[in-house]
Design an enzyme around this catalytic site. Structure first.
Site, PDB file in Angstrom:
ATOM      1  N   GLU A  89       0.815  -1.221   0.000  1.00  0.00           N
ATOM      2  CA  GLU A  89       0.000   0.000   0.000  1.00  0.00           C
ATOM      3  C   GLU A  89       0.850   1.273   0.000  1.00  0.00           C
ATOM      4  OE1 GLU A  89      -3.055   0.848  -0.303  1.00  0.00           O
ATOM      5  OE2 GLU A  89      -4.195  -1.000  -0.110  1.00  0.00           O
ATOM      6  N   SER A  90       1.787   1.359   0.901  1.00  0.00           N
ATOM      7  CA  SER A  90       2.507   2.618   1.104  1.00  0.00           C
ATOM      8  C   SER A  90       4.018   2.482   1.031  1.00  0.00           C
ATOM      9  CB  SER A  90       2.146   3.215   2.473  1.00  0.00           C
ATOM     10  OG  SER A  90       2.605   2.349   3.514  1.00  0.00           O
TER      11      SER A  90
END
Length: 669
Positions: free
Chosen positions: A527-528
């Protein structure tokens, strides 16, 4: 994903104070290296003072308080960020700054991203003022300016006036013209010259209109039509009408379908219907085909598009539509979706047929080698299948793990640390661009630091990238460490590429939510990539990329008072709410981690829509996810989760156990 706004001045200064003793040395001990001696306390105090003065200067220049700015700017002599902050002063005063001063700044700050930005601003300023001699001197070879279409058009404007090879300039303008989006006004003058020279033919105008239609830029299409004759303008209006309401337009075609342009418009309408319902679109196409005698290229075009759209909607007949298309070797999208449609239907004979039709380079990709082996296995050619699986199983990857599962062999993690000598570390730390990024990072300017770091990496050698990754890891800058390692050819340092950042908090929150810690790590990594401050273009926040609405829903469920975006962005809250949301999504999908992973990315409603008619093997279902982003997302998270089990010293759960088969739809009552 885009970065969050910079932290406030006061919080940045507070952070500097907290780091004062932690950063008593510019660089601490690296694994396997001699320690660099700490600087004395006075030196640390001087560095802290410079960082504070930089932040004061930044605040002043952004606020337009130039007298205060100059006071702090003068105190930044020999500090790496003096030139960086001066950019904000100069960019507002280019019309008042002597050219010699600007050129001196650009030369001194050629290692700075802000220096690069000012160079672009300066070139635009010079072009607007008609100072072409200075413009062309600064432009140089323009290699680093190709992405700026505005500057490219200014350059072409100069070349129209001064180049002896006018034909080459006109050819270059033609390449700029063929773009499906709106171009900056600076290009209008260039295109007008190009048109007056007789190069803007109706054919090349139509080419750009076609590019704009592919991007659905209808207002641009209307504007481009002014360069066409009266009859052609009518066809543009018909095309736009067909795009906006294909059902209505196809039901009452009021023009002869006897030209290629008319046929293109009709088939465009059919494909537009196909985005909503491929079966209805094919039914309509068969009617039109009979009425207007469509064949050959038009039939190929429609079968291709409806076949792909049908395969994405898991329609069984889509495989026949795709099989009817005469495929060219460079039509990768068609070639890929033929294989995927055959995989979904488990038509293993056609899986082998379509993989063998792939270009040699594609056929050798790990993914297609895996599916070739799966098809061979299903057609009783197990010896050949196992030979391919054995070759793939040596890889640390999604398909490598799946292949190892087919053979019941051990996973190959291939961990190998990046190592560097003290001299190599010192050399990278001495690079001006790295020093700028270092000071921005330690001053709390995380987003500018990230931009500077990413921009500077482009001029570094492969070995320097490896050393820089090691340095970023030692700073605790996990996202840039793994990003930098990924840019190098050393992909086997799992400590850097799969960091155990926030370990205590992640383990604790995963335990509270009753979810797999390794899976939570895998989600964060995808995700990040551990960018705690990141905000996506869609508005998702933080390490776990929570949408604000989702964060507030989980906050209410947990009876917390976390409402604002800034609160959701905080690591403590983000991990707590993210773990809770993972538990919620997992529960919605019967504790099937693979389906929950897809739902975390694309939404539970889509995953339920993708449910097959009957029970399906997990690898087949994953390969058939319609969205490229979600398909790759699931594959990555499943592989990353497996790697994190290794990193956390756990007994590794095999992917075939983690990826449960997908149950078929329940019959309607």
């Amino acid at each position: 994903m885009s970065g969050s706004p910079n932290i406030t001045l006061s919080s940045a200064i507070d952070m500097i104070k907290r780091k004062r003793f932690i950063l008593a040395a510019f660089f601490l001990v690296l694994p396997g290296l001699l320690a660099v001696a700490p600087v004395v306390e006075a030196s640390v105090a001087d560095k802290d003072k410079q960082r504070r003065n930089y932040l004061y200067a930044l605040e002043a220049v952004r606020g337009g308080n130039y007298e205060r700015y100059k006071k702090y700017y003068r105190q930044l002599k020999d500090y790496p960020l003096q030139g960086y902050v001066h950019y904000y002063y100069l960019k507002k005063r280019l019309d008042k700054t002597p050219a010699r001063e600007v050129q001196k700044y650009l030369q001194a700050n050629r290692h700075s991203y802000n220096g690069y930005l000012l160079r672009r601003d300066w070139l635009k300023y010079l072009a607007r003022r008609g100072r072409w001699k200075a413009f062309i001197q600064e432009y140089g070879d323009g290699e680093d300016l190709k992405k700026s279409r505005k500057i490219t058009c200014y350059y072409l404007k100069y070349k129209i006036r001064h180049s002896e090879n006018k034909a080459a300039v006109m050819e270059q303008i033609g390449k700029v013209w063929l773009y499906g989006k709106r171009l900056p006004p600076a290009c209008d003058t260039v295109f007008n010259s190009w048109r007056r020279a007789g190069h803007m033919t109706s054919d090349i105008v139509w080419q750009r209109i076609e590019l704009a239609m592919k991007r659905r830029r209808l207002s641009l299409v209307r504007d481009l039509s002014k360069y066409l004759g009266v009859k052609d303008k009518v066809w543009v209006k018909r095309w736009i009408a067909m795009h906006k309401n294909p059902v209505k337009e196809l039901a009452g075609i009021r023009y002869a379908v006897d030209s290629q342009r008319a046929r293109n418009i009709v088939r465009h309408g059919v494909v537009r219907i196909g985005y909503r319902d491929p079966e209805v679109a094919m039914e309509k196409w068969l009617q039109l085909k009979k009425k207007y005698n469509f064949f050959g290229e038009d039939d190929n075009y429609v079968n291709r598009w409806l076949g792909i759209l049908g395969a994405q909607n898991h329609l069984p007949e889509s495989l026949d539509w795709l099989s009817a298309v005469s495929a060219s070797a460079d039509d990768k999208r068609l070639l890929i979706w033929r294989v995927k449609a055959a995989i979904y239907l488990q038509d293993w004979g056609r899986v082998k047929q379509f993989i063998s039709a792939l270009p040699v380079v594609m056929r050798q990709e790990e993914k297609w080698r895996y599916w070739q082996a799966r098809a061979l296995e299903q057609t009783k050619e197990k010896r050949e299948a196992h030979q391919i699986f054995a070759e793939i199983a040596t890889n640390r990857s999604y398909y490598g793990f799946l292949a190892a599962d087919r053979l019941k062999s051990e996973y190959n993690m291939q961990h190998d640390n990046i190592e560097a000598t003290p001299e190599e570390v010192s050399a990278v730390l001495a690079m001006p661009g790295i020093q700028i990024a270092q000071e921005l990072y330690h001053s709390g300017q995380i987003v500018p630091a990230r931009r500077q770091w990413n921009w500077y990496l482009r001029r570094m050698s492969n070995r320097d990238l490896q050393v820089a990754a090691l340095i970023a890891q030692q700073w605790g800058w996990y996202d840039r460490a793994l990003y930098t390692a990924n840019k190098s050819d050393h992909l086997d340092d799992l400590d850097i590429r799969f960091p155990l950042a926030y370990r205590e908090q992640i383990v604790s929150n995963a335990r509270k939510a009753n979810i797999d810690t390794n899976w939570m790590y895998g989600i964060i990594r995808q995700e990040s990539a551990f960018m705690k401050d990141v905000r996506s273009s869609a508005g998702a926040l933080g390490l776990m990329q929570l949408m604000p609405r989702t964060g507030r829903e989980e906050s209410r469920r947990l009876k917390l008072n976390v409402r604002s975006r800034s609160e959701i962005l905080k690591v403590k809250n983000n991990l707590l709410l993210g773990a809770s949301h993972l538990r919620t999504v997992l529960g919605r999908h019967g504790d099937n981690q693979m389906l929950a992973t897809a739902a975390y990315n694309a939404g539970s409603h889509r995953v339920k829509h993708w449910q097959p008619e009957k029970k399906m093997a997990a690898d087949i279902w994953t390969e058939s996810i319609p969205f490229n982003e979600t398909r790759n997302y699931v594959k990555n998270v499943m592989a990353f989760t497996t790697i994190y089990m290794y990193r956390l010293g756990k007994n590794i759960m095999r992917l075939q156990s983690r990826m449960q088969a997908v149950e078929g739809k329940k019959p309607k009552k």
